[in-house]
Write a protein that holds these residues in place. Structure first.
Motif, PDB file in Angstrom:
ATOM      1  N   ALA A   1      45.852   3.447   6.254  1.00 49.66           N
ATOM      2  CA  ALA A   1      45.578   2.110   5.726  1.00 49.66           C
ATOM      3  C   ALA A   1      46.837   1.258   5.744  1.00 49.66           C
ATOM      4  N   VAL A   2      47.945   1.830   5.309  1.00 44.91           N
ATOM      5  CA  VAL A   2      49.218   1.096   5.301  1.00 44.91           C
ATOM      6  C   VAL A   2      49.665   0.807   6.731  1.00 44.91           C
ATOM      7  N   ALA A   3      49.534   1.793   7.614  1.00 46.67           N
ATOM      8  CA  ALA A   3      49.932   1.602   9.010  1.00 46.67           C
ATOM      9  C   ALA A   3      49.099   0.511   9.675  1.00 46.67           C
ATOM     10  N   SER A   4      47.802   0.472   9.385  1.00 48.13           N
ATOM     11  CA  SER A   4      46.957  -0.566   9.983  1.00 48.13           C
ATOM     12  C   SER A   4      47.375  -1.952   9.503  1.00 48.13           C
ATOM     13  N   PHE A   5      47.738  -2.066   8.233  1.00 46.17           N
ATOM     14  CA  PHE A   5      48.201  -3.340   7.693  1.00 46.17           C
ATOM     15  C   PHE A   5      49.491  -3.784   8.387  1.00 46.17           C
TER      16      PHE A   5
ATOM     17  N   VAL B   1      39.203   4.207  10.488  1.00 46.32           N
ATOM     18  CA  VAL B   1      39.299   5.632  10.147  1.00 46.32           C
ATOM     19  C   VAL B   1      39.689   5.805   8.688  1.00 46.32           C
ATOM     20  N   ALA B   2      40.620   4.985   8.199  1.00 45.07           N
ATOM     21  CA  ALA B   2      41.036   5.070   6.801  1.00 45.07           C
ATOM     22  C   ALA B   2      39.866   4.767   5.863  1.00 45.07           C
TER      23      ALA B   2
ATOM     24  N   ARG C   1      44.178  -2.559   1.349  1.00 47.03           N
ATOM     25  CA  ARG C   1      45.159  -2.581   2.425  1.00 47.03           C
ATOM     26  C   ARG C   1      44.492  -2.284   3.759  1.00 47.03           C
ATOM     27  N   ALA C   2      43.523  -1.365   3.758  1.00 44.55           N
ATOM     28  CA  ALA C   2      42.804  -1.049   4.995  1.00 44.55           C
ATOM     29  C   ALA C   2      41.978  -2.252   5.455  1.00 44.55           C
ATOM     30  N   LEU C   3      41.346  -2.938   4.528  1.00 45.63           N
ATOM     31  CA  LEU C   3      40.573  -4.132   4.895  1.00 45.63           C
ATOM     32  C   LEU C   3      41.477  -5.234   5.435  1.00 45.63           C
ATOM     33  N   LEU C   4      42.658  -5.397   4.826  1.00 44.44           N
ATOM     34  CA  LEU C   4      43.612  -6.374   5.359  1.00 44.44           C
ATOM     35  C   LEU C   4      44.072  -5.983   6.757  1.00 44.44           C
ATOM     36  N   GLY C   5      44.292  -4.690   6.987  1.00 45.98           N
ATOM     37  CA  GLY C   5      44.664  -4.219   8.313  1.00 45.98           C
ATOM     38  C   GLY C   5      43.567  -4.503   9.324  1.00 45.98           C
ATOM     39  N   LEU C   6      42.325  -4.302   8.910  1.00 46.18           N
ATOM     40  CA  LEU C   6      41.186  -4.585   9.784  1.00 46.18           C
ATOM     41  C   LEU C   6      41.114  -6.081  10.115  1.00 46.18           C
ATOM     42  N   ILE C   7      41.267  -6.909   9.111  1.00 50.50           N
ATOM     43  CA  ILE C   7      41.216  -8.366   9.313  1.00 50.50           C
ATOM     44  C   ILE C   7      42.373  -8.833  10.189  1.00 50.50           C
ATOM     45  N   LEU C   8      43.582  -8.315   9.923  1.00 53.96           N
ATOM     46  CA  LEU C   8      44.738  -8.717  10.723  1.00 53.96           C
ATOM     47  C   LEU C   8      44.613  -8.222  12.167  1.00 53.96           C
ATOM     48  N   GLY C   9      44.071  -7.027  12.350  1.00 58.08           N
ATOM     49  CA  GLY C   9      43.859  -6.511  13.700  1.00 58.08           C
ATOM     50  C   GLY C   9      42.888  -7.381  14.475  1.00 58.08           C
TER      51      GLY C   9
END
Length: 88
Positions: A20-24, A48-49, A59-67
């Motif tokens: 989750a942190v890495a995706s963000f 995956v997270a 944090r995972a949702l933010l990573g998804l949105i930023l991706g």
């Protein structure tokens, strides 16, 4: 009697939190450089997270949105100058 959990059960939530942190971080970085590569990686890591039940759901949702934003930015720049690369 064995009181400790197997190693894979102890590390699975921690691994999901790390993803989750890495995706963000990758999603945020992807807005600046290498969005063609970092955007999809951020989306996959966030998915995956979330699937593994991370404690860092936000944090995972933010990573998804930023991706996804990385890919939108890439598409906008491709439409603007008809190339896959872009610069400031």
């Amino acid at each position: 009697m064995h009181l400790t959990a197997p190693a894979d059960r102890r590390t699975a939530p921690r691994d999901a939190d790390g993803m989750a942190v890495a995706s963000f971080i990758l999603g945020l970085l992807g807005l600046l450089v290498l969005n063609l590569v970092l955007g999809p990686i951020a989306v996959v890591l966030a998915g995956v997270a979330l699937w593994r039940g991370t404690a860092r759901r936000g944090r995972a949702l933010l990573g998804l949105i930023l991706g996804l934003a990385d890919l939108v930015v890439l598409a906008a720049f491709v439409q603007a100058d008809q190339t896959v690369s872009w610069s400031f």
